[in-house]
Design an enzyme around this catalytic site. Structure first.
Site, short mmCIF file in Angstrom:
data_model
loop_
_atom_site.label_atom_id
_atom_site.label_comp_id
_atom_site.label_asym_id
_atom_site.label_seq_id
_atom_site.Cartn_x
_atom_site.Cartn_y
_atom_site.Cartn_z
N LYS A 117 -0.49 25.29 -21.76
CA LYS A 117 -1.55 26.41 -22.01
C LYS A 117 -1.46 27.51 -20.94
CE LYS A 117 -5.18 23.44 -22.23
NZ LYS A 117 -6.69 23.39 -22.53
N LYS A 123 -2.57 27.35 -18.07
CA LYS A 123 -3.55 27.18 -17.30
C LYS A 123 -3.21 26.48 -15.79
CE LYS A 123 -8.03 27.44 -19.58
NZ LYS A 123 -9.02 26.73 -19.81
N1 CTP Z 1 -17.87 26.42 -22.32
C1 CTP Z 1 -19.15 27.19 -22.73
N2 CTP Z 1 -19.75 28.04 -21.85
C2 CTP Z 1 -19.14 28.44 -20.86
C3 CTP Z 1 -17.87 28.12 -20.35
C4 CTP Z 1 -17.11 27.03 -20.89
O1 CTP Z 1 -19.88 26.52 -23.62
N3 CTP Z 1 -19.67 29.52 -20.10
C5 CTP Z 1 -17.30 25.59 -23.09
C6 CTP Z 1 -15.92 26.28 -23.70
O2 CTP Z 1 -16.24 26.97 -24.76
C7 CTP Z 1 -15.19 25.07 -24.21
C8 CTP Z 1 -15.44 23.96 -22.84
O3 CTP Z 1 -16.74 24.58 -22.26
O4 CTP Z 1 -15.68 24.34 -25.38
C9 CTP Z 1 -14.61 23.79 -21.69
O5 CTP Z 1 -14.01 24.79 -21.73
P1 CTP Z 1 -13.15 25.44 -20.23
O6 CTP Z 1 -12.02 26.25 -20.83
O7 CTP Z 1 -12.63 24.20 -19.64
O8 CTP Z 1 -14.12 26.19 -19.44
P2 CTP Z 1 -14.17 27.91 -19.02
O9 CTP Z 1 -15.06 28.29 -18.15
O10 CTP Z 1 -14.40 28.60 -20.32
O11 CTP Z 1 -12.47 28.21 -18.25
P3 CTP Z 1 -11.72 29.31 -18.46
O12 CTP Z 1 -12.47 30.40 -17.67
O13 CTP Z 1 -10.51 28.83 -17.62
O14 CTP Z 1 -11.51 29.62 -19.94
#
Ligand code: CTP
Length: 169
Positions: free
Chosen positions: A61, A63
């Site tokens: 991905k 990441k």
């Molecule tokens: N999520 C959420 N609210 C946030 C951050 C994440 O509801 N503030 C949700 C995402 O939409 C997803 C889940 O948590 O359904 C896991 O998201 P993930 O990508 O692991 O976390 P992120 O904080 O969004 O990470 P990144 O910034 O790397 O995308």
């Protein structure tokens, strides 16, 4: 007549049956946005299954995670809203998981809006509103800006702290 009865029985069965929700994510540097999401997902039904992306899948991905898969999976498994953790290893497994675990709802944050509509053939698909102002990327950025403070600036900061220590004693 028979069809109406069949429909009534189906509706009754759907009401009585335990509702299973499934979601997927990396959940690196676990934060309040993750917790809010899991809490709201559990409230949609009875059983919550979370697919945690493996380190290998995160590489695909694009990441890079700070916390390894085993620890991220253990943290998610200890959240009281989560009933089961599975490994997310590829893009294709969602349809198979939904069938295998008899899931009623696939739900994920709305940063993925529209991306999983193809799963509507197998279950209900819901995009949840994200918690504002927090994300793993932002946490990593804050950490990065802290780590990029120059040696010279750190030395100045330490000399100020040293001076404060002597002045306050
Ligand atoms: N999520 C959420 N609210 C946030 C951050 C994440 O509801 N503030 C949700 C995402 O939409 C997803 C889940 O948590 O359904 C896991 O998201 P993930 O990508 O692991 O976390 P992120 O904080 O969004 O990470 P990144 O910034 O790397 O995308």
């Amino acid at each position: 007549m028979l069809n109406a009865l069949k429909q009534k029985l189906t509706n009754y069965w759907n009401l009585m049956k335990n509702k299973t929700i499934i979601t997927y994510g990396t959940f690196d540097m676990f934060h309040i946005g993750h917790l809010n999401l899991l809490k709201r997902l559990k409230a949609l039904g009875d059983e919550l299954i979370v697919g945690v992306s493996t380190d290998e899948f995160n590489k695909i991905k694009g990441k890079k995670t700070l916390i390894p898969y085993d620890q991220r999976a253990e943290i998610i498994a200890s959240i009281k809203y989560v009933d089961k953790v599975i490994a997310e290893e590829n893009w294709e497994q969602k349809k198979l998981d939904i069938e295998k675990y008899n899931c009623d709802v696939f739900a994920i944050g709305n940063d993925w809006e529209g991306k999983f509509d193809f799963l509507k053939d197998y279950c209900e698909v819901i995009y949840m509103e994200r918690t504002k102002g927090v994300s793993t990327s932002e946490l990593k950025n804050s950490l990065n800006s802290f780590l990029s403070i120059s040696k010279k600036d750190l030395e100045i900061a330490f000399s100020i702290i040293e001076k404060l220590r002597t002045d306050l004693n």
